[in-house]
Design a protein around this motif. Structure first.
Motif, PDB file in Angstrom:
ATOM      1  N   ARG A 142      35.808  42.409  37.703  1.00 30.52           N
ATOM      2  CA  ARG A 142      37.008  43.032  38.272  1.00 30.52           C
ATOM      3  C   ARG A 142      36.641  43.891  39.485  1.00 30.52           C
ATOM      4  N   GLY A 143      35.449  44.512  39.445  1.00 27.25           N
ATOM      5  CA  GLY A 143      35.019  45.312  40.586  1.00 27.25           C
ATOM      6  C   GLY A 143      34.542  44.467  41.756  1.00 27.25           C
ATOM      7  N   VAL A 144      33.892  43.339  41.465  1.00 31.05           N
ATOM      8  CA  VAL A 144      33.366  42.482  42.527  1.00 31.05           C
ATOM      9  C   VAL A 144      34.483  41.663  43.166  1.00 31.05           C
ATOM     10  N   PHE A 145      35.460  41.256  42.371  1.00 30.44           N
ATOM     11  CA  PHE A 145      36.572  40.430  42.868  1.00 30.44           C
ATOM     12  C   PHE A 145      37.897  41.173  42.705  1.00 30.44           C
ATOM     13  N   PRO A 146      38.136  42.200  43.544  1.00 25.09           N
ATOM     14  CA  PRO A 146      39.380  42.965  43.413  1.00 25.09           C
ATOM     15  C   PRO A 146      40.576  42.150  43.936  1.00 25.09           C
ATOM     16  N   GLY A 147      41.756  42.515  43.453  1.00 24.51           N
ATOM     17  CA  GLY A 147      42.975  41.863  43.911  1.00 24.51           C
ATOM     18  C   GLY A 147      43.520  42.536  45.160  1.00 24.51           C
ATOM     19  N   SER A 149      46.291  44.260  45.369  1.00 23.77           N
ATOM     20  CA  SER A 149      46.858  45.578  45.066  1.00 23.77           C
ATOM     21  C   SER A 149      45.859  46.386  44.249  1.00 23.77           C
ATOM     22  N   PRO A 150      45.916  47.702  44.311  1.00 23.45           N
ATOM     23  CA  PRO A 150      44.973  48.547  43.569  1.00 23.45           C
ATOM     24  C   PRO A 150      45.054  48.280  42.067  1.00 23.45           C
ATOM     25  N   GLY A 151      43.884  48.146  41.429  1.00 23.57           N
ATOM     26  CA  GLY A 151      43.813  47.932  39.989  1.00 23.57           C
ATOM     27  C   GLY A 151      43.966  46.491  39.558  1.00 23.57           C
ATOM     28  N   SER A 152      44.345  45.603  40.485  1.00 20.36           N
ATOM     29  CA  SER A 152      44.509  44.194  40.127  1.00 20.36           C
ATOM     30  C   SER A 152      43.193  43.451  40.345  1.00 20.36           C
ATOM     31  N   ALA A 153      43.162  42.217  39.852  1.00 24.17           N
ATOM     32  CA  ALA A 153      41.955  41.397  39.957  1.00 24.17           C
ATOM     33  C   ALA A 153      42.255  40.136  40.740  1.00 24.17           C
ATOM     34  N   GLY A 154      41.220  39.628  41.440  1.00 22.59           N
ATOM     35  CA  GLY A 154      41.385  38.414  42.216  1.00 22.59           C
ATOM     36  C   GLY A 154      41.284  37.160  41.358  1.00 22.59           C
ATOM     37  N   ALA A 155      41.490  36.012  42.007  1.00 21.98           N
ATOM     38  CA  ALA A 155      41.496  34.743  41.279  1.00 21.98           C
ATOM     39  C   ALA A 155      40.127  34.430  40.670  1.00 21.98           C
ATOM     40  N   MET A 156      39.049  34.794  41.374  1.00 23.10           N
ATOM     41  CA  MET A 156      37.717  34.486  40.873  1.00 23.10           C
ATOM     42  C   MET A 156      37.419  35.253  39.587  1.00 23.10           C
ATOM     43  N   PHE A 157      38.049  36.415  39.420  1.00 23.30           N
ATOM     44  CA  PHE A 157      37.875  37.181  38.181  1.00 23.30           C
ATOM     45  C   PHE A 157      38.346  36.352  36.985  1.00 23.30           C
ATOM     46  N   TYR A 158      39.480  35.698  37.125  1.00 18.17           N
ATOM     47  CA  TYR A 158      40.024  34.908  36.014  1.00 18.17           C
ATOM     48  C   TYR A 158      39.186  33.640  35.783  1.00 18.17           C
ATOM     49  N   VAL A 159      38.636  33.098  36.860  1.00 16.88           N
ATOM     50  CA  VAL A 159      37.755  31.933  36.689  1.00 16.88           C
ATOM     51  C   VAL A 159      36.539  32.300  35.833  1.00 16.88           C
ATOM     52  N   VAL A 160      35.910  33.459  36.164  1.00 11.66           N
ATOM     53  CA  VAL A 160      34.742  33.903  35.391  1.00 11.66           C
ATOM     54  C   VAL A 160      35.130  34.169  33.944  1.00 11.66           C
ATOM     55  N   GLN A 161      36.291  34.791  33.733  1.00 15.83           N
ATOM     56  CA  GLN A 161      36.708  35.121  32.375  1.00 15.83           C
ATOM     57  C   GLN A 161      37.000  33.867  31.551  1.00 15.83           C
ATOM     58  N   ILE A 162      37.656  32.908  32.155  1.00 22.37           N
ATOM     59  CA  ILE A 162      38.011  31.681  31.416  1.00 22.37           C
ATOM     60  C   ILE A 162      36.756  30.912  31.034  1.00 22.37           C
ATOM     61  N   PHE A 163      35.831  30.741  31.983  1.00 19.21           N
ATOM     62  CA  PHE A 163      34.612  30.007  31.671  1.00 19.21           C
ATOM     63  C   PHE A 163      33.743  30.770  30.669  1.00 19.21           C
ATOM     64  N   THR A 164      33.769  32.108  30.734  1.00 20.46           N
ATOM     65  CA  THR A 164      33.022  32.897  29.746  1.00 20.46           C
ATOM     66  C   THR A 164      33.591  32.687  28.352  1.00 20.46           C
ATOM     67  N   LEU A 165      34.920  32.689  28.233  1.00 18.83           N
ATOM     68  CA  LEU A 165      35.557  32.460  26.938  1.00 18.83           C
ATOM     69  C   LEU A 165      35.178  31.085  26.385  1.00 18.83           C
ATOM     70  N   ILE A 166      35.268  30.066  27.222  1.00 23.85           N
ATOM     71  CA  ILE A 166      34.982  28.706  26.753  1.00 23.85           C
ATOM     72  C   ILE A 166      33.518  28.552  26.359  1.00 23.85           C
ATOM     73  N   VAL A 167      32.604  29.112  27.142  1.00 24.66           N
ATOM     74  CA  VAL A 167      31.187  28.932  26.851  1.00 24.66           C
ATOM     75  C   VAL A 167      30.791  29.704  25.597  1.00 24.66           C
ATOM     76  N   LEU A 168      31.482  30.821  25.302  1.00 26.86           N
ATOM     77  CA  LEU A 168      31.206  31.532  24.057  1.00 26.86           C
ATOM     78  C   LEU A 168      31.623  30.694  22.853  1.00 26.86           C
TER      79      LEU A 168
END
Length: 629
Positions: A142-147, A149-168
């Motif tokens: 979330r810090g590396v890929f900010p959105g 607006s303040p406090g939001s996250a960019g698209a790459m943040f969700y890509v990392v999260q989705i692949f992390t969930l699946i690989v777990l």
């Protein structure tokens, strides 16, 4: 549990199919993590961005003791679990297998170390903190890929999260790839039930996949899916295996050095010795720091498993000794067999069985019908017209058909060296339980009688029609094939029976599961002195079905040819031992149930309970007193 079932179904589809299914999310996760680390390091050039901390856990106030350091070390050591899947799965690699496996292990080490060091650097410099609801990787992303607006996250943040969930979720696939292969190796060495050696239709060890699915689901229920409790069961077992395997390699190199097959054995033994010392230290640390958190279960379970493995191996050794005790009559001594035809009715299955009996014995057989009502007189009159032979139909009174037939067979007079061959006609339906209904219990009880062989003449339900003249059903040519698993008393007994059929051609068939089985089988068959020709048939991938059918159809493809497949049916003393054996006779019966022009005869060979038990105790005593590695 749902995720485990999905992974199990994917693995049952085959190694290649499951690999292709899991490859995309795994490579996506690796690529996402490298992008995260790369972008994070670039942004840290001018000052690292701050991680987005939510619900941070309060800072601990414990003193930095040795125990606390070791506790953290043992928790982090769990990241190394999984690399053992490569060493245990070397057979799945393309040739040269060892080189490809070593290259894969090297790549895995580079990738894992890079990701661990990269995320550790970013977590430290971005001040990411552990949270009860958000992972450290999520805070960094979330810090590396900010959105925008303040406090939001960019698209790459969700890509990392989705692949992390699946690989777990897919991390559980390590066990599904590893456990079936490892259990097959142990089964081949007779430390686990032989069923774990069996390959399914997709050439995977399906029994191992199914057992692992059930056991892992049970663990999740018992531990309420608590990762902190479950991981203790895994880490200690894995590092114990690491230590044992590295120690075993040290002993291997020392042996290679003594016999001169390896010159650089000291160098190799030193590398494995360092590995054994390192993993052994981790094992001790994990056992000490995680004992009250669940490690005690593994410390009790491992000796229990070792005891179970030794007991299984002793049982197989006892059975092998009993099979080579010389209790079987020499093939030349059994001179004849007396067919007894069971006549439940005069439908097409009975007429085909009648044609088969007349092919092997002419009119020298007995026909038995259990009469439990006034219809017996009519059946006797119809029998005279249908059979067109001088053999009378013996009417046996009784309300229990199976018991009446057993008593009739048991009371038959016999000559010395004579089999009683009970021929049972049966109509088989197309349901999933075909072959275990109708005459199943009768055939099972007949196998318990001494010197009695049971021949099943099945007719598929689609072939059932009005009664036909039995004379055209007498085959023009009769071939007897004895499927032998090796040279032992049970196999020699089956060969003895096959010789009494006086078929136009009698052959023994051995299906070689491994190339090394061929030479030893030829030597044993030659030493046994049996004059029946032996055919060697390769069974690639340990799959018996296709080669068996091909071998049989070589004969049944000739018009008017009927093949009698003779198999030895090993009868164990106790039912609990059934779980340790392949039940290959049952597999063959099911395989050939609807095969046209094929008759299957089971020749039972019973192992006495006291003999197996006493030999098992002797084997256990010898194994205990002998030095073991």
């Amino acid at each position: 549990i749902g995720c485990i079932v999905v992974i199990a179904l994917a693995n049952l589809r085959g190694v290649r199919e499951s690999g292709l299914l899991f490859a995309f999310p795994v490579y996506g996760f690796i690529a996402g993590m490298f992008v995260l680390i790369g972008v994070g390091l670039v942004r840290c050039v001018g000052g690292c961005p701050a991680a987005v901390n939510t619900d941070s856990v309060a800072t601990g106030t414990k003193s930095l003791t040795l125990f606390l350091v070791l506790y953290a070390f043992s928790s982090g050591a769990s990241a190394l679990t999984g690399v053992e899947a490569i060493s245990n799965g070397i057979r799945a690699f393309r040739r040269p297998q060892s080189r490809n496996a070593a290259m894969t292990l090297t790549i895995l080490g580079v990738v894992a170390i890079t990701m661990i060091m990269g995320t550790t650097f970013l977590a430290t410099h971005m001040h990411a903190r552990p949270s009860s609801s958000v992972s450290v990787v999520s805070e960094i992303a979330r810090g590396v890929f900010p959105g925008s607006s303040p406090g939001s996250a960019g698209a790459m943040f969700y890509v990392v999260q989705i692949f992390t969930l699946i690989v777990l979720v897919l991390a559980a696939n390590t066990s599904f790839q590893d456990f079936p292969r490892l259990s097959a190796i142990l089964a081949r060495d007779r430390f686990m039930p032989r069923q774990f050696e069996n390959l399914g239709d997709r050439l995977v060890f399906s029994n191992g996949v199914i057992v692992l699915t059930v056991l892992s689901s049970l663990l999740i229920v018992l531990f309420d899916a608590n990762l902190d409790r479950l991981i203790q069961l895994y880490v200690l077992g894995v590092f114990t295996a690491f230590t044992l395997s590295q120690t075993g390699m040290v002993m291997h190199w020392r042996k290679a050095g003594r016999d001169g097959s390896e010159r650089a054995w000291r160098h190799r033994a030193t590398i494995n010795g360092v590995g054994a010392a390192a993993t052994g230290l981790v094992t001790v640390v994990v056992a000490w720091t995680k004992f009250v958190h669940g490690a005690w279960i593994v410390m009790l379970a491992v000796p229990a498993f070792v005891f179970m493995f030794r007991a299984i191996r002793h049982h197989y050794a006892a059975v092998a000794d009993a099979l080579h005790a010389g209790r079987a009559v020499a093939p030349a001594a059994m001179t004849s067999s007396r067919p007894v035809l069971v006549v439940p009715d005069l439908e097409v299955a009975t007429t085909r069985a009648l044609g088969y009996v007349r092919a092997i014995a002419g009119d020298d057989f007995r026909a038995i019908h259990v009469d439990d009502g006034p219809s017996g007189v009519d059946l006797r009159a119809a029998w005279s017209w249908t059979s067109r032979s001088s053999v009378p139909l013996e009417q046996v009174r009784g309300h229990d058909r199976d018991r009446a037939i057993l008593d009739a067979v048991r009371g038959l007079p016999r000559r010395e060296g004579e089999f009683v061959n009970v021929v049972v006609p049966e109509i088989v339906d197309d349901g999933p339980f075909a072959g275990i209904r109708g005459m199943f219990m009768l055939k099972l009880r007949l196998l318990s009688l001494p010197d009695v062989a049971v021949t099943n003449v099945p007719v598929a339900l689609s072939a059932v029609g009005p009664p036909v003249d039995p004379r055209p059903l007498v085959p023009n040519r009769h071939v007897a094939l004895v499927f032998v698993p090796g040279v032992n008393d049970a196999a020699l007994r089956a060969v003895s029976y096959a010789r009494t059929l006086r078929a136009a051609e009698t052959r023994a068939v051995f299906f070689a599961l491994e190339p090394t089985d061929v030479t030893s089988m030829i030597d044993q068959w030659f030493d046994s002195g049996v004059d029946v020709p032996l055919d060697m048939v390769e069974a690639p991938y340990r799959d018996l079905g296709p080669p068996m059918l091909r071998e049989i159809r070589r004969y049944t493809s000739q018009p008017g040819t009927v093949v009698t497949v003779v198999i030895s049916d090993l009868l164990l003393g106790t039912r609990r031992h059934l779980l340790l054996h392949n039940q290959r006779a049952t597999f063959i019966k099911r395989l050939l149930l609807r095969e046209p022009s094929v008759v299957v005869t089971s020749v039972p060979f019973r192992l006495p309970v006291d003999q197996v038990t006493s030999r098992s105790r002797k084997s256990a005593t010898a194994a205990t007193s002998a030095p073991t590695a």
